[in-house]
Design a protein around this motif. Structure first.
Motif, mmCIF file in Angstrom:
data_model
loop_
_atom_site.group_PDB
_atom_site.id
_atom_site.type_symbol
_atom_site.label_atom_id
_atom_site.label_comp_id
_atom_site.label_asym_id
_atom_site.label_seq_id
_atom_site.Cartn_x
_atom_site.Cartn_y
_atom_site.Cartn_z
ATOM 1 N N LEU B 75 1.103 -1.038 0.111
ATOM 2 C CA LEU B 75 -0.209 0.155 -0.142
ATOM 3 C C LEU B 75 0.810 1.256 0.109
ATOM 4 O O LEU B 75 1.058 1.890 -0.507
ATOM 5 N N LEU B 104 -8.449 -0.830 6.537
ATOM 6 C CA LEU B 104 -7.851 -1.037 5.030
ATOM 7 C C LEU B 104 -9.037 0.057 4.373
ATOM 8 O O LEU B 104 -8.363 0.791 2.990
ATOM 9 N N PHE B 108 -7.122 2.722 1.051
ATOM 10 C CA PHE B 108 -7.687 1.776 -0.245
ATOM 11 C C PHE B 108 -8.499 3.526 -0.319
ATOM 12 O O PHE B 108 -7.958 3.878 -1.785
ATOM 13 N N TRP B 121 -7.850 -3.610 -5.382
ATOM 14 C CA TRP B 121 -7.635 -4.074 -4.091
ATOM 15 C C TRP B 121 -7.564 -5.830 -4.176
ATOM 16 O O TRP B 121 -8.746 -6.048 -4.756
#
Lengths: 450, 450
Positions: B75, B104, B108, B121
């Motif tokens: 990430l 998460l 994202f 993802w």
């Protein structure tokens, strides 16, 4: 060289004043536009600042109706800033209560590699009341337990960062040996809150570990900071309390066997700057006139664990009896005590208190000319109140630019602030040693005679 | 327009071949050097690829002794790539088993804002056996439970991404209203595994949510993919199994009321390319000669839940009895079945199997000229085996460059691959709709007559 000031740019919405987002001098960029933050990072690096810093909260506040909230997530933001800067330190807040230690250790290690050793971790236990319910808890976890967890969490992630020796990667193509498995080890941590086997799945960070930043002001928070922190952010409305805090932390650290220079203490300062005092005062009034009382009341309520102040008359004088006992409040002690002592001392109206806090939420606000701002900074620096400051411009980027263009040169002329970067890492900027690895001796220096 | 191929660059160490890191044509850059990945992303964008993709594992494997492992975290890497690309999709792997859904969802969302809608993802349940003990579990969580958790996890994070209406942010400075609180809502999720109140603390991502990518091949994994995935990564050594997989997924998706074009199926392809077939074969041999059997045995063991193959003679012919029953193995089903059917069909020696898997761990490996590679791609694409490919260069960046320079133009000439980007988001590239918000009707289009 004489002792030097340290400066971070503390980024918060469109500025630290709660009405900044409405002010005509503030940016109009979206809070989810990375170019806004990249631009601020470039400006901070041009001004030779030590670091840029992002606070965080793991829940959106009701104040979003009347205040610019809901920006980008700090760790992904830092990664995006690393590419547009070369020397600037990059500090992000992350929680010891609501993050898996393996994930946090790994993301910070990755960021330290991505930035070539410029990352700092602001260690927080996450005081906002809304955080717990976003992570499976019915309520906020209470203050003492949060710090117990934090202590173990810091131990676990520190072990993970040390789970690879600095020389573990061999990259020996001819022999087909990529790493020396005897220089990578499990940590086998089993504690009250965490059980983590390790090793980490990324090599040791360039700085050994990120610089540890902390901002606790409660008794527990100070004890934690004295034991672990390498930079401390703190909020004070007056110099006397800053001096007392500074001395207390350095004394506690000495008692634990640490050297005073291993901890850099950085109070927040929110400078409202004008070319004359009158102009600065006018800007301050403009900002206060743009505030919405509901936002200030929401802030104040959050600071006091959800206590309701909305029944009070905005223009009546406050008393300490209007506040709950800080010892009973599950929130950040750092601000509650500062606020109550201000009320006791100054007897403000509720509106005046809200204006006082609107500027920087309990941090020092200075309204004046560049010379006056520089004088306050020098005074605190020389009086044992600060090793530098977390600079919190009330309006971004406008009041940062004024600070960089008008205040920094005065301090440079006085020999108090760098005129070029000497080092490359955040540890270099703060004058901190790279920590030894607890599991592995350092490899022998290459130049040592055999 | 005729149906078009989709290509991702799947980045893995210094190339997908397990000996790539030792090959003279591979990069010498460190796996923790972000400029290596930034350079690859720039090359993928110049080649008009749909996306760059990073796999992940939440534990370091023993193979690190003989293989280049332990790169950057995905990430943080994506955030650093967003700044050096403008159109390329950015896909990272993250776990539904070992991550907090709020964290998460937020990272994202942040990445999708940072990249202006280019994020995907890759949803994984984390099959590597070492992951559990890094997150407080004594053992790996078993297959069925991991998928139950994944189903609920995807529901939770999807709700969080929908917790802000697209028009929630007003940014009305004059009226002092930053957001409309009636367009931001709690999700109040209470399930078996997660309890999350919400709302998220960042506005809805530009793409509504990241593109959902999945790679499960077990019965449970396929059911999950048919229900949720928008792009599917899959491993096949032969076209027949790819066709059967493709048909099964699209049929299952149809049965759930989804359109076939809502899912893009992308098998892996690892092309060993030479200007003549003999040159390609020589390169393939060179790579296999650089392998260390211990690495292949470790891979194979990991694929079969830790089963030990090291007592077998490298040069004896294998039988299926040398393998444990895939149904009893707590690992990724996607590969175990492919491997066993290959053994049943080809009766290879252990060494030959290790070489077969060394190239791309059970994905299609094609050794040949650019024309031959293009023919295989076109054949699979036209035979209902693939909507495109996850391109897995055995050596990076060398064999990616050859693919981009020699194979892509052939496919463009045949009208099968774009000659310029038409869209700006990853959804645009894959031809996927932006999902509606489950909680809020879309705001009326601005141009609708009153």
């Amino acid at each position: 060289m004489t002792r030097q000031l340290h400066f971070n740019l503390f980024v918060h919405g469109r500025g630290h004043h709660e009405a900044a987002w409405r002010h005509p001098a503030a940016t109009t960029q979206s809070l989810t536009d990375i170019t806004y933050y990249q631009d601020l990072a470039r400006r901070a690096e041009a001004a030779l600042f030590d670091a840029i810093f992002f606070a965080d909260a793991l829940a959106i506040s009701h104040e979003v109706e009347h205040n610019a909230r809901g920006g980008l997530e700090p760790l992904t933001t830092l990664a995006a800033l690393a590419g547009v800067t070369e020397r600037l330190g990059l500090i992000a807040t992350a929680s010891t209560t609501y993050t898996e230690p393996f994930n946090l250790a790994r993301q910070f290690a990755s960021l330290d590699h991505i930035s070539n050793g410029r990352v700092g971790w602001n260690i927080v236990t996450s005081w906002v009341t809304g955080a717990g319910p976003n992570f499976g808890y019915d309520h906020q976890i209470e203050h003492a337990e949060r710090y117990e967890r934090a202590t173990e969490f810091v131990e676990v992630v520190s072990k993970l960062w040390d789970s690879w020796a600095d020389d573990a990667v061999l990259d020996d193509r001819a022999a087909g040996r990529y790493a020396d498995p005897t220089r990578i080890r499990r940590i086998d941590h089993v504690g009250r809150w965490h059980k983590v086997r390790g090793p980490l799945n990324i090599s040791r960070p360039p700085q050994g570990r990120p610089v540890f930043v902390q901002a606790g002001s409660s008794t527990t928070g100070r004890r934690f900071a004295a034991a672990h922190a390498e930079a401390i952010f703190t909020a004070h409305l007056e110099k006397a309390s800053a001096v007392a805090f500074y001395r207390d932390i350095k004394d506690q650290a000495s008692a634990l066997g640490r050297l005073p220079e291993e901890i850099v203490i950085l109070p927040g300062i929110s400078p409202v700057i004008g070319s004359t005092e009158a102009e600065a005062q006018r800007l301050d009034r403009e900002l206060n006139e743009l505030t919405v009382p509901a936002v200030g009341l929401e802030h104040l309520s959050n600071r006091f664990g959800g206590h309701d102040f909305s029944h009070l008359d905005l223009d009546a004088v406050l008393s300490v009896d209007d506040f709950p006992d800080p010892e009973t409040v599950q929130a950040a002690r750092s601000r509650t005590e500062v606020i109550i002592s201000f009320v006791r001392r100054e007897r403000p109206t509720l509106r005046a208190l809200l204006h006082k806090l609107a500027g920087a939420r309990g941090h020092l606000t200075v309204v004046g000319t560049p010379e006056q701002i520089a004088n306050t900074i020098e005074d605190w620096f020389e009086s044992g109140a600060a090793d530098g400051f977390n600079v919190m411009p009330p309006i971004l980027p406008y009041l940062f630019d004024v600070f960089a263009d008008e205040v920094v040169p005065i301090l440079q002329k006085r020999g108090l602030f760098r005129t070029r970067y000497e080092g490359r890492t955040l540890r270099d900027h703060y004058g901190l040693e790279r920590p030894a690895n607890r599991f592995f001796e350092q490899a022998s220096p290459a130049l040592e005679p055999a």
